[in-house]
Design a protein around this motif. Sequence first.
Motif: not given
Length: 564
Positions: A176-179, A189-197, A199-206
């Motif tokens: 599952a992925i959210t922005g 609650f997924h095998d892989i969970g991806l949250r767009i984050m 950090k210091n102006g840079q786009l990435g994922f938790e």
Amino acid sequence: MESEIGKLYSYSGFDSEFIKERTRQFREQVNRRIKGFLTEEEFTPLRLLNGLYLQTHSYMLRVAIPYGVLNSEQLTQLAFIADQWDKGYGHFTTRQNIQFNWPNLVDIPEILDSLAGVGMHAVQTSGNTIRNITSDPFAGAAVDEIENPLPYAELLRQWSTDHQEFQFLPRKFKIAITGSLNDRAATRFHDIGLRIMLKNGQLGFEVSVGGGLGRTPVIGTVIREFLPKEDFLPYVESVISVWNLLGRRDNKYKARIKITLRELGSKEFQALVEKRFDEIRNTFNGADSKTLEDIKLQFSSVQLIEMPLGNYQNRHKENQGFRNWVKNNVTEHKITGYTIVTVSLKTHGNTPGDATSEQMRMVANLAKQYSYDELRISKEQNIVLPHVHRSALFDLYSMLLKAGLASANVGLISDIVACPGLDYCKLATARSIPLAKELGVRFRDLDLEQKIGILKIKISGCINACGHHHLGHIGILGLERAGKESYQVVLGGEESTETSNIGKNLGPGFSKTEIVPVIEKLVNIYLALRLDDAETFLETYKRVGITPFSKEIYQEFPRRKKNA
């Protein structure tokens, strides 16, 4: 003034040819099964590769709705399939898919051809492979969105579909992925969970790993607090390839990645992932980033036109039903003047998530007329129209009212999530649907729904937890005890990112005849305990704990001992 937003992905010729070839192959396999050249045991792995289950009464076909996004043509085609080869309805699931519960085996290839005609399929909706990628139903429209996650979800879909290494995993695998800051995709609650984050102006994922429900409910463990977006796909592949080698194929109950993580330890698992990531990162050679940019271009854009509010304010002031519907079913859009509308598929007394073919066609027409030809399916088993101007809300509401789809209950006690249960599923141990229907009617008749406010009930008909009962403010698990249906109750489940929580068991279960009065009693306890009308059930539960609820419930049922 106009504002541009990303819209639906435009599928390529390769996608179309791939789906057609898969359907052709499966048509031959179905013919061989019908003629007796394949036993059911031999046919099972072949049908599972194409989303076909054998349920209690018939086959069931699960159709993929990638990241929950549809257009009006696709929904209209699903309505056609429901009429032509099923019983005139479809069932939307908590995985943002749709299921047809009554197709005949001989008709499955024709259904798949009909799906292919509108760019749809049933590939990887079952089996030990990477399942349908799920996402936020408000993606691209949400006020709290950092970036639209749908292009990343599409990249995952393309990468995972028919991936040679991952077609026979130890067990099914869900991503599952959210922005958005508010996690409407339940990534933890997924095998892989991806949250767009950011950090210091840079786009990435938790990146979290090992979440899931079922027999062993687990909140995912964060193994990367910040992953630069250019490393997104090789890191996901690293996680799955490590688990693919370590996962327990000798015991399906210990095969999920959450068990691997528990047995190995999160730090050791993380170290193996990082090692694998270092090995494969450079082999991508930036091809994934180039593909992502191409995908973003393939998401067509739409101009949201600024319009006057018209008679919205007057209608809102004069019409109580419309006012309740706006309050509960309409969410603010990131573009001023627009809204996100949730169409409830939880009309009191009806099966949660079911939509008739007539309703599907009507909603498809509404999407085309009022939401720039776009729809979403939510994990709450409702339909979302993501881009509706506020001036159109009353007309939209009026049409939904005529179709029996204007229930103003999103997030309320009758907006119940429920699996098919014993009525359809051969794995189930108790019924979910009749209980959901009875609860919806009970609280409508008591005229308490609006007074109660936000309260999410989730029902599962077996330990596999397809109804996500662990995450309900009130969760109900149906089991079989001495040949009879028994229902356990859990309280305090929550799926938002920062406060994710697995519900706590209230105590011994209740009989089929007791469970509805028990839920009514729980609600009355809450109403007596809350500080004021604004305090939700979950807030009250967090403040007072489970003891006041369990004490009163088991006083009401004195023959049951709390520790029995």
